[in-house]
Every structure is written in C-alpha cells, then in structure tokens.
Design an enzyme around this catalytic site. Structure first.
Site, PDB file in Angstrom:
ATOM      1  N   GLU A   8     -12.508   0.085   0.191  1.00 13.61           N
ATOM      2  CA  GLU A   8     -12.468   1.421   0.819  1.00 13.61           C
ATOM      3  C   GLU A   8     -13.655   2.238   0.341  1.00 13.61           C
ATOM      4  OE1 GLU A   8      -8.854   3.761   0.339  1.00 13.61           O
ATOM      5  OE2 GLU A   8      -7.612   1.968   0.540  1.00 13.61           O
ATOM      6  N   SER A  55      -3.192  11.107   6.207  1.00 16.60           N
ATOM      7  CA  SER A  55      -3.706  11.146   4.839  1.00 16.60           C
ATOM      8  C   SER A  55      -2.589  11.678   3.949  1.00 16.60           C
ATOM      9  CB  SER A  55      -4.939  12.046   4.786  1.00 16.60           C
ATOM     10  OG  SER A  55      -5.269  12.357   3.470  1.00 16.60           O
ATOM     11  N   TYR A 110     -10.701  10.654   8.317  1.00 14.81           N
ATOM     12  CA  TYR A 110     -11.636   9.708   7.702  1.00 14.81           C
ATOM     13  C   TYR A 110     -12.206   8.716   8.719  1.00 14.81           C
ATOM     14  CZ  TYR A 110     -10.189  10.673   2.810  1.00 14.81           C
ATOM     15  OH  TYR A 110      -9.953  11.238   1.572  1.00 14.81           O
ATOM     16  N   GLU A 147      -4.276   0.073  -5.424  1.00 14.91           N
ATOM     17  CA  GLU A 147      -4.455   1.169  -6.364  1.00 14.91           C
ATOM     18  C   GLU A 147      -3.290   1.423  -7.325  1.00 14.91           C
ATOM     19  OE1 GLU A 147      -5.509   4.617  -4.034  1.00 14.91           O
ATOM     20  OE2 GLU A 147      -7.532   3.883  -3.748  1.00 14.91           O
ATOM     21  N   ASN A 173     -11.864   0.303  -4.415  1.00 18.50           N
ATOM     22  CA  ASN A 173     -11.935   1.513  -3.592  1.00 18.50           C
ATOM     23  C   ASN A 173     -12.842   2.499  -4.321  1.00 18.50           C
ATOM     24  OD1 ASN A 173     -10.151   0.294  -1.908  1.00 18.50           O
ATOM     25  ND2 ASN A 173      -8.399   1.601  -2.387  1.00 18.50           N
ATOM     26  N   HIS A 210       0.862  -1.195   0.000  1.00 21.08           N
ATOM     27  CA  HIS A 210       0.000   0.000   0.000  1.00 21.08           C
ATOM     28  C   HIS A 210       0.895   1.240   0.000  1.00 21.08           C
ATOM     29  CE1 HIS A 210      -4.225   1.518   1.187  1.00 21.08           C
ATOM     30  NE2 HIS A 210      -3.509   2.588   0.919  1.00 21.08           N
TER      31      HIS A 210
HETATM   32  C1  BGP Z   1      -7.073   5.872  -1.153  1.00 18.05           C
HETATM   33  C2  BGP Z   1      -5.896   5.236  -0.472  1.00 18.05           C
HETATM   34  C3  BGP Z   1      -5.901   5.354   1.006  1.00 18.05           C
HETATM   35  C4  BGP Z   1      -6.468   6.647   1.552  1.00 18.05           C
HETATM   36  C5  BGP Z   1      -7.685   7.131   0.793  1.00 18.05           C
HETATM   37  C6  BGP Z   1      -8.063   8.550   1.090  1.00 18.05           C
HETATM   38  O1  BGP Z   1      -6.706   6.262  -2.432  1.00 18.05           O
HETATM   39  O2  BGP Z   1      -5.842   3.860  -0.770  1.00 18.05           O
HETATM   40  O3  BGP Z   1      -4.625   5.067   1.463  1.00 18.05           O
HETATM   41  O4  BGP Z   1      -5.534   7.565   1.849  1.00 18.05           O
HETATM   42  O5  BGP Z   1      -7.526   7.040  -0.593  1.00 18.05           O
HETATM   43  O6  BGP Z   1      -7.296   9.422   0.316  1.00 18.05           O
HETATM   44  P1  BGP Z   1      -6.548  10.677   0.868  1.00 18.05           P
HETATM   45  O7  BGP Z   1      -5.889  10.238   2.130  1.00 18.05           O
HETATM   46  O8  BGP Z   1      -5.607  11.084  -0.189  1.00 18.05           O
HETATM   47  O9  BGP Z   1      -7.596  11.692   1.103  1.00 18.05           O
END
Ligand code: BGP
Length: 462
Positions: free
Chosen positions: A369, A422, A431, A161, A291, A116
C-alpha cells in the site's frame, strides 16, 4: 517469485465490497461497530461501500485498461465461515472464485490478504485477538482458503498491519473494541503474529508453489536532533512500530530487547508460551508486504501517561502519541501535510527500504500500500488530483532509487484501486485511482492519477 515487477493497486473487503448481509455472509466486528452508537465520528457503514461485490468485473477491467498487472484484495472471513468457526458458506467461496478468475481473465495477478481488520463477530465476542483460540480459528480459516484458491493464488498475505490495527483498536481506541490499554494491545498483537505464523506453517504443509507473507505498516523513524536521547527515542520507536512485527515474521522470533522493554514496563507477558517459539521459527515469511505512507518523527519521552490520538475528521490536529518511557511524536512544521495531518514525505520510502535491506537482506519486499487521502472534487466529470500524482510520483521515484541501490523490491500497489470506505474517516477521505460517485449509483470515473499511473507503467522498463 516471478521476474516481472508487480504494478497494481489494493483494496480490502470491508472497505469496498458492500453486500454486508448477502449470500450467507456472517457479521463482522466492523458490521456491528458501524451500526452501533459507538460509530459517532463519521457515522457511516460499509453496508454498500463501493459495491465491489457486484461490480468487481468492471473494477478489474479498469485496472487492466490502466496497465496494472496486480490486484491486492482481502477475503472477508465471514463470507467463507460466517460464524468464524464451523460451517463453510459455499456462496462466499463462489464469490472469491469469480473474483480470482476475473483477475486471471484480465491477466492480473491476485495478491490475497486473509485478514484485513474484519473479524467474525462471534469470535470478537469471545475476546477477539486477546483470546488464543482465535489463532486456531484463523488457522482453520486459512486452510480453507488455501484449499479452495491455492491453485490460482501465487501471493498470500496472512494479516494486514498487526501494528496499526491493534494500535487503533487497543491504544487509540477508535477501532472496535475501542480500548485504551497498552497491556491488552501487546497481548492482542502477539496473537495476530502467532495466527500468522500458524497460517504460514499450514500453507507450507499443503505444498503449494506460491509465496506467503505478512503485511506490515512500517516507517522510516527519524529524529530532528542528533543527541543520545533522540537516538534512544528513535530506537524505541523502531522497536515499537517496526521490529515488534518484522523481526517476528522474518527472523521467526521476538528480540530480547523488545521483550525486556515490555517486562520493564510492567506488562504481563505470560501469554508468550515456550511452545510458540517453534511455531514462529517455522512460520517465517517468504516476503514482507510493506504499507508505506509516511515517516514517523520522534523525540525523547519527557513525562506523563501514555496518550495517543488520531485525526479522523480531517479538521483537527495531527495525530499525537506520548508512549510512557518510550518516545513522543515530534513535528516538523516545514513539511507539507494532508488534511488529516499525514506528512507528505516521499523520501521516507527510500530510507525505509534501505533500512529493511540492512536488517532483512534475504527477504523480498512488496509495497502492498502507498497512497494519499484527499477531498477529491468531481468537476465536469473529471477529477484533477495533481496532488496525488505528485505524491505517487515522489514515492515511486524514491522506490526505484532504492531498487537501484540493491533493495529487493518486487512490486508496488497503490492504495486504493477505487474510492472506498476509510476506517472511521468515512467516504470523503478518498484514496482511489478511480472516483466512485457514492451519490450517483456508485458510478466509476477514472481520476487524472489513474491515467498518469497507466502511462507511467507503460513506459517503465525493468
Ligand atoms: C492502511 C490500511 C488500509 C487503509 C489505509 C488508509 O493502514 O491497511 O485499510 O485504510 O491505511 O488509511 P485510512 O483509511 O485510515 O486513511
């Protein structure tokens, strides 16, 4: 797969564990990047993060008390093999054994992601995912994880991702190695897909009874006008974001149309070797982790060079993309957005699931997610996050409707279990279902959304 629907939540190692240099862990590219001057938007690190490395039992217990039966987390490669290849670190293995066993103690199904975003720095310095050797290193690392944890883990995910990770690392340029070059982007992404297929092949050879998949950030791609040009932009965006990943791991091959598009763009595809075709074919996934956060609105490409931006501050504009000869992002000013410009559009998960059913009817889906970032406020020891409850409820309702329509969805995991780091956005973009008081010894406080989710799961009947 088991019949019981998986209701849970998710995290990733770098974002929550902390303990960045404890118990023999090696350095990852994110450790180094966050300590460097390149980390200048929100200059914080994951050194301590949510301190999950030390507080995992408390977190897992709270999940169980919150009615959850599944926990998706990732393994930090650098805890298992500190230098990326070679020597194994027993203390790292011991940690994930404790984590997995604690899940089982609380009757929580562990869903484990191997990668990840956090790459061993040693491999990063040798070209990272642009270097084909990284795929072999990943295969070896995966083998160690399967051998050590495979007796208790029923759901594995190879890579998180490939699309969004490489988009940020090599096109937007906000993630390390901070490059803006689509040619390099497609190259790195190809190797992520190859690494995933290699790991799937290894897993199958080891004869476990569990399932293995990949996590794809996928989108319902939509247009606001009904013209041939808009339809073309939609098809291009679907290839660009979704099918460049999903076709490869589900069908076991790249579509001709996609490769043709890269060639027409003048991209170098010489790294796509003939011998890889078989690896992709036999490395097809058992399930697709999805996700799902939002839809993508596009319009036809009109001119200019490729430009992509992201909003990592929560104060600027919505993310923008102009992809030369493919499409441009569009905007619907009537829809609600969070402070980082993410559209709140729950029907997108319904549209996406129906699209996936049509393309990949035999592949089960787990929503790995879904969630929304906000500036949550702790007031009188409470977090009243009704906006998050609305968001989750909207997405879950739409998911259940898609399930009714025959979509084979097996689980749903909220991002995230508790507040965590984040990427680039720092710690204020929260989140979690559980608040982490970062200024007060990382104390855990369940948010209103935690209780709402608990009650929802209690009342759910399949
Ligand atoms: C996804 C990732 C996560 C997480 C989430 C929220 O793309 O897999 O790791 O971070 O997004 O995104 P962000 O933290 O950039 O707002």
């Amino acid at each position: 797969m088991a019949n019981n629907f998986l209701w849970g939540s998710a995290t990733a190692a770098y974002q929550c564990e902390g303990a960045w240099n404890e118990d023999g862990k090696g350095l990852s590219n994110w450790d180094v990047f966050c300590h460097s001057e390149k980390n200048n938007v929100n200059p914080v690190t994951g050194d301590i993060a949510s301190d999950h490395y030390h507080r995992y039992e408390e977190d897992i217990k709270m999940m169980a008390e919150g009615g959850q039966n599944a926990y998706r987390f990732s393994i930090a490669w650098t805890r298992i093999i500190p230098n990326g290849i070679g020597e194994i670190n027993q203390k790292g293995i011991d940690f994930y054994n404790r984590l997995i066993d604690t899940c089982l103690k609380y009757k929580i199904e562990p869903l484990v992601t191997l990668y990840h975003y956090d790459l061993p720095q040693t491999l990063f310095e040798k070209g990272g995912w642009e270097n084909r050797e990284t795929t072999d290193a990943f295969e070896e690392y995966a083998k160690v994880c399967f051998r050590e944890f495979g007796d208790r883990v029923n759901y594995w995910m190879t890579i998180n991702e490939p699309n969004y990770d490489t988009l940020c690392s090599y096109a937007i340029g906000n993630y390390p190695p901070n490059v803006q070059d689509l040619n390099r982007r497609w190259h790195a992404m190809y190797h992520l897909m190859l690494a995933s297929a290699k790991a799937v092949n290894v897993y199958r050879k080891m004869d476990f009874t569990g399932e293995i998949g990949l996590v794809s950030d996928s989108y319902s791609i939509e247009v606001l006008q009904n013209t041939p040009e808009y339809s073309q932009a939609k098809e291009n965006a679907d290839l660009f974001f979704n099918r460049s990943v999903n076709d490869v791991c589900v069908y076991g091959q790249y579509s001709e149309r996609f490769i043709q598009k890269l060639v027409t763009d003048g991209m170098d595809v010489s790294y796509m070797l003939e011998e890889d075709k078989n690896i992709f074919q036999t490395g097809r996934v058992d399930f697709l982790g999805i996700n799902a956060y939002d839809r993508i609105l596009v319009k036809p490409y009109t001119g200019g060079e490729t430009v992509l931006t992201n909003n990592n501050t929560g104060t600027g504009d919505a993310p923008k993309a102009v992809i030369k000869d493919w499409f441009e992002f569009d905007d619907d000013p009537t829809t609600e957005k969070n402070p980082w410009g993410m559209e709140i559009y729950p029907k997108s998960i319904y549209d996406l699931l129906l699209e996936l059913k049509q393309l990949y009817p035999d592949t089960p889906i787990i929503i790995t997610e879904n969630g929304v970032g906000h500036y949550d406020k702790l007031i009188d020891e409470k977090i009243e996050d009704s906006y998050r409850i609305d968001y989750l409820k909207g997405f879950i309702d739409n998911l259940l409707e898609a399930k009714e329509k025959g979509c084979d969805v097996r689980g749903y995991l909220v991002w995230s279990t508790m507040d965590l780091y984040s990427w680039i956005n720092g710690y204020e973009k929260r989140y979690g279902l559980v608040y982490v008081d970062f200024d007060n010894e990382n104390q855990r406080i369940p948010k209103d959304s935690y209780y709402w989710y608990r009650d929802f799961i209690r009342n759910y009947e399949e």
